[in-house]
Design a protein around this motif. Sequence first.
Motif, PDB file in Angstrom:
ATOM      1  N   GLU A   2      34.113 -34.083 -10.572  1.00 37.93           N
ATOM      2  CA  GLU A   2      32.990 -34.757 -10.987  1.00 37.93           C
ATOM      3  C   GLU A   2      32.940 -36.262 -10.731  1.00 37.93           C
ATOM      4  O   GLU A   2      32.172 -36.924 -10.474  1.00 37.93           O
ATOM      5  CB  GLU A   2      33.168 -34.797 -12.547  1.00 37.93           C
ATOM      6  N   LYS A   3      34.043 -36.887 -10.323  1.00 39.22           N
ATOM      7  CA  LYS A   3      34.097 -38.390  -9.914  1.00 39.22           C
ATOM      8  C   LYS A   3      33.568 -38.351  -8.619  1.00 39.22           C
ATOM      9  O   LYS A   3      32.912 -39.232  -8.347  1.00 39.22           O
ATOM     10  CB  LYS A   3      35.711 -38.770  -9.979  1.00 39.22           C
ATOM     11  N   GLN A   4      33.905 -37.466  -7.915  1.00 42.21           N
ATOM     12  CA  GLN A   4      33.219 -37.324  -6.598  1.00 42.21           C
ATOM     13  C   GLN A   4      31.623 -37.560  -6.452  1.00 42.21           C
ATOM     14  O   GLN A   4      31.070 -37.874  -5.525  1.00 42.21           O
ATOM     15  CB  GLN A   4      33.800 -36.393  -5.512  1.00 42.21           C
ATOM     16  N   ILE A   5      31.182 -36.423  -7.291  1.00 42.19           N
ATOM     17  CA  ILE A   5      29.894 -36.455  -7.503  1.00 42.19           C
ATOM     18  C   ILE A   5      29.005 -37.564  -8.108  1.00 42.19           C
ATOM     19  O   ILE A   5      27.887 -38.053  -7.661  1.00 42.19           O
ATOM     20  CB  ILE A   5      29.573 -35.150  -8.503  1.00 42.19           C
ATOM     21  N   ILE A   6      29.849 -38.295  -9.072  1.00 40.75           N
ATOM     22  CA  ILE A   6      29.100 -39.658  -9.382  1.00 40.75           C
ATOM     23  C   ILE A   6      29.208 -40.406  -8.340  1.00 40.75           C
ATOM     24  O   ILE A   6      28.192 -41.325  -8.269  1.00 40.75           O
ATOM     25  CB  ILE A   6      30.009 -39.698 -10.814  1.00 40.75           C
ATOM     26  N   GLN A   7      30.500 -40.562  -7.704  1.00 38.03           N
ATOM     27  CA  GLN A   7      30.249 -41.689  -6.562  1.00 38.03           C
ATOM     28  C   GLN A   7      29.398 -41.550  -5.591  1.00 38.03           C
ATOM     29  O   GLN A   7      28.709 -42.584  -4.973  1.00 38.03           O
ATOM     30  CB  GLN A   7      31.725 -41.587  -6.026  1.00 38.03           C
ATOM     31  N   LYS A   8      28.945 -40.275  -5.012  1.00 40.68           N
ATOM     32  CA  LYS A   8      28.136 -39.819  -4.102  1.00 40.68           C
ATOM     33  C   LYS A   8      26.813 -40.084  -4.714  1.00 40.68           C
ATOM     34  O   LYS A   8      25.641 -40.555  -3.729  1.00 40.68           O
ATOM     35  CB  LYS A   8      27.968 -38.137  -3.831  1.00 40.68           C
ATOM     36  N   LEU A   9      26.292 -40.048  -6.024  1.00 45.35           N
ATOM     37  CA  LEU A   9      25.082 -40.202  -6.413  1.00 45.35           C
ATOM     38  C   LEU A   9      25.094 -41.816  -6.532  1.00 45.35           C
ATOM     39  O   LEU A   9      23.970 -42.391  -6.334  1.00 45.35           O
ATOM     40  CB  LEU A   9      25.045 -39.653  -8.110  1.00 45.35           C
ATOM     41  N   PHE A  10      26.085 -42.514  -7.048  1.00 43.60           N
ATOM     42  CA  PHE A  10      26.044 -43.996  -6.734  1.00 43.60           C
ATOM     43  C   PHE A  10      25.644 -44.534  -5.375  1.00 43.60           C
ATOM     44  O   PHE A  10      24.802 -45.315  -5.458  1.00 43.60           O
ATOM     45  CB  PHE A  10      27.338 -44.546  -7.295  1.00 43.60           C
ATOM     46  N   LEU A  11      26.229 -44.177  -4.540  1.00 40.09           N
ATOM     47  CA  LEU A  11      25.744 -44.482  -3.032  1.00 40.09           C
ATOM     48  C   LEU A  11      24.810 -43.786  -2.626  1.00 40.09           C
ATOM     49  O   LEU A  11      23.986 -44.584  -2.035  1.00 40.09           O
ATOM     50  CB  LEU A  11      27.202 -43.894  -2.192  1.00 40.09           C
ATOM     51  N   CYS A  12      24.100 -42.944  -3.155  1.00 38.26           N
ATOM     52  CA  CYS A  12      22.985 -42.553  -2.719  1.00 38.26           C
ATOM     53  C   CYS A  12      21.855 -43.217  -3.277  1.00 38.26           C
ATOM     54  O   CYS A  12      20.688 -43.638  -2.617  1.00 38.26           O
ATOM     55  CB  CYS A  12      22.552 -40.947  -3.303  1.00 38.26           C
ATOM     56  N   PHE A  13      22.124 -43.622  -4.578  1.00 38.67           N
ATOM     57  CA  PHE A  13      21.175 -44.674  -5.287  1.00 38.67           C
ATOM     58  C   PHE A  13      21.027 -45.947  -4.461  1.00 38.67           C
ATOM     59  O   PHE A  13      19.991 -46.388  -4.111  1.00 38.67           O
ATOM     60  CB  PHE A  13      21.687 -44.943  -6.691  1.00 38.67           C
ATOM     61  N   TRP A  14      22.066 -46.597  -4.104  1.00 38.95           N
ATOM     62  CA  TRP A  14      22.022 -47.712  -3.167  1.00 38.95           C
ATOM     63  C   TRP A  14      21.352 -47.379  -1.827  1.00 38.95           C
ATOM     64  O   TRP A  14      20.989 -48.368  -1.301  1.00 38.95           O
ATOM     65  CB  TRP A  14      23.290 -48.447  -3.377  1.00 38.95           C
ATOM     66  N   MET A  15      21.862 -46.461  -1.233  1.00 39.70           N
ATOM     67  CA  MET A  15      21.208 -46.099   0.180  1.00 39.70           C
ATOM     68  C   MET A  15      19.833 -45.995  -0.044  1.00 39.70           C
ATOM     69  O   MET A  15      18.895 -46.726   0.832  1.00 39.70           O
ATOM     70  CB  MET A  15      21.920 -44.716   0.565  1.00 39.70           C
ATOM     71  N   TYR A  16      19.250 -45.243  -1.154  1.00 37.29           N
ATOM     72  CA  TYR A  16      17.615 -45.230  -1.019  1.00 37.29           C
ATOM     73  C   TYR A  16      17.183 -46.716  -1.656  1.00 37.29           C
ATOM     74  O   TYR A  16      15.839 -46.828  -1.245  1.00 37.29           O
ATOM     75  CB  TYR A  16      17.433 -44.141  -2.168  1.00 37.29           C
ATOM     76  N   ALA A  17      17.999 -47.415  -2.463  1.00 37.17           N
ATOM     77  CA  ALA A  17      17.575 -48.522  -2.856  1.00 37.17           C
ATOM     78  C   ALA A  17      17.187 -49.675  -1.673  1.00 37.17           C
ATOM     79  O   ALA A  17      16.137 -50.411  -1.431  1.00 37.17           O
ATOM     80  CB  ALA A  17      18.362 -49.193  -3.804  1.00 37.17           C
ATOM     81  N   PHE A  18      18.139 -49.494  -0.576  1.00 35.79           N
ATOM     82  CA  PHE A  18      18.207 -50.167   0.578  1.00 35.79           C
ATOM     83  C   PHE A  18      17.037 -49.714   1.633  1.00 35.79           C
ATOM     84  O   PHE A  18      16.251 -50.359   1.944  1.00 35.79           O
ATOM     85  CB  PHE A  18      19.473 -50.004   1.410  1.00 35.79           C
ATOM     86  N   LEU A  19      16.720 -48.214   1.476  1.00 38.33           N
ATOM     87  CA  LEU A  19      15.669 -47.627   2.243  1.00 38.33           C
ATOM     88  C   LEU A  19      14.421 -48.108   1.765  1.00 38.33           C
ATOM     89  O   LEU A  19      13.389 -48.455   2.469  1.00 38.33           O
ATOM     90  CB  LEU A  19      15.748 -46.232   2.236  1.00 38.33           C
ATOM     91  N   GLY A  20      14.325 -48.328   0.487  1.00 38.19           N
ATOM     92  CA  GLY A  20      12.955 -48.693  -0.318  1.00 38.19           C
ATOM     93  C   GLY A  20      12.913 -50.217   0.004  1.00 38.19           C
ATOM     94  O   GLY A  20      11.777 -50.446   0.332  1.00 38.19           O
ATOM     95  N   TRP A  21      13.718 -50.953   0.427  1.00 32.60           N
ATOM     96  CA  TRP A  21      13.634 -52.432   0.605  1.00 32.60           C
ATOM     97  C   TRP A  21      13.080 -52.495   2.155  1.00 32.60           C
ATOM     98  O   TRP A  21      12.222 -53.145   2.583  1.00 32.60           O
ATOM     99  CB  TRP A  21      15.052 -52.934   0.442  1.00 32.60           C
ATOM    100  N   CYS A  22      13.827 -51.575   2.988  1.00 35.17           N
ATOM    101  CA  CYS A  22      13.353 -51.565   4.285  1.00 35.17           C
ATOM    102  C   CYS A  22      11.874 -51.089   4.433  1.00 35.17           C
ATOM    103  O   CYS A  22      11.084 -51.753   5.179  1.00 35.17           O
ATOM    104  CB  CYS A  22      14.057 -50.489   5.104  1.00 35.17           C
ATOM    105  N   TYR A  23      11.325 -50.044   3.464  1.00 34.50           N
ATOM    106  CA  TYR A  23       9.910 -49.678   3.422  1.00 34.50           C
ATOM    107  C   TYR A  23       9.100 -50.930   3.078  1.00 34.50           C
ATOM    108  O   TYR A  23       8.092 -51.087   3.627  1.00 34.50           O
ATOM    109  CB  TYR A  23       9.954 -48.441   2.705  1.00 34.50           C
ATOM    110  N   GLU A  24       9.316 -51.527   1.971  1.00 31.14           N
ATOM    111  CA  GLU A  24       8.793 -52.649   1.557  1.00 31.14           C
ATOM    112  C   GLU A  24       8.640 -54.155   2.517  1.00 31.14           C
ATOM    113  O   GLU A  24       7.462 -54.213   2.421  1.00 31.14           O
ATOM    114  CB  GLU A  24       9.258 -53.324   0.055  1.00 31.14           C
ATOM    115  N   VAL A  25       9.405 -54.107   3.302  1.00 29.05           N
ATOM    116  CA  VAL A  25       9.404 -55.397   4.202  1.00 29.05           C
ATOM    117  C   VAL A  25       8.658 -54.816   5.446  1.00 29.05           C
ATOM    118  O   VAL A  25       8.009 -55.466   5.843  1.00 29.05           O
ATOM    119  CB  VAL A  25      10.769 -55.717   4.724  1.00 29.05           C
ATOM    120  N   PHE A  26       8.855 -53.538   5.810  1.00 24.69           N
ATOM    121  CA  PHE A  26       8.053 -53.093   6.822  1.00 24.69           C
ATOM    122  C   PHE A  26       6.503 -53.179   6.650  1.00 24.69           C
ATOM    123  O   PHE A  26       5.608 -53.662   7.199  1.00 24.69           O
ATOM    124  CB  PHE A  26       8.228 -51.577   6.951  1.00 24.69           C
ATOM    125  N   LEU A  27       6.227 -52.745   5.405  1.00 25.48           N
ATOM    126  CA  LEU A  27       4.648 -52.737   4.947  1.00 25.48           C
ATOM    127  C   LEU A  27       4.382 -54.362   4.887  1.00 25.48           C
ATOM    128  O   LEU A  27       3.262 -54.672   5.369  1.00 25.48           O
ATOM    129  CB  LEU A  27       4.475 -52.357   3.564  1.00 25.48           C
TER     130      LEU A  27
END
Length: 182
Positions: A2-27
């Motif tokens: 479970e700890k690994q799943i939570i860590q992966k979700l945490f990292l996914c959250f921030w990877m997508y937050a970063f991709l969202g930032w890239c998308y917004e800056v690109f626009l």
Amino acid sequence: MEKQIIQKLFLCFWMYAFLGWCYEVFLEVVVYRWGFHNRGEMYGPYVPVYGVGALLFLLFFSRLMKKKDNKWLNIAKPLLIFLGCMTVATIVELIATYIFEYTTGAWPWQTYARYKYNFQARIALSTSVRFGLGGMLFMYLVQPFYDRLLAKPKKKTLNIITLVVFGLLLFDLIMTILFKYN
């Protein structure tokens, strides 16, 4: 496990937050030609609302993506994913505007008043369609890539990566509270 799943979700959250930032800056820089502006509310290159949307996509549509035994469902699945992602992301954006308006007095992204079909200049049909397309890209291409990427590190390495990311984000949050909003 479970700890690994939570860590992966945490990292996914921030990877997508970063991709969202890239998308917004690109626009902002390439499409609208407004020039660069940090689209995030903190100092770092991330827009957490994209992480929220991505996690909700995973929560709501992961089981649907895994189903392969029904021929009718396989044909309808892309449309269901598109409509579902469009709906979820639009609701997230709408709620985020109310939260930001309540906490800061305004919401940080452009208003949609000039868009033909909009609601209170907070959400618009054309952006909702983009959210649906982005959700499909996310579910069919990006998330499977992230799943493979996050399956590679050993537990100890994943722990270190998670702690480093958490530490950087905590530092950024403290700096934002101390200097950006005071």
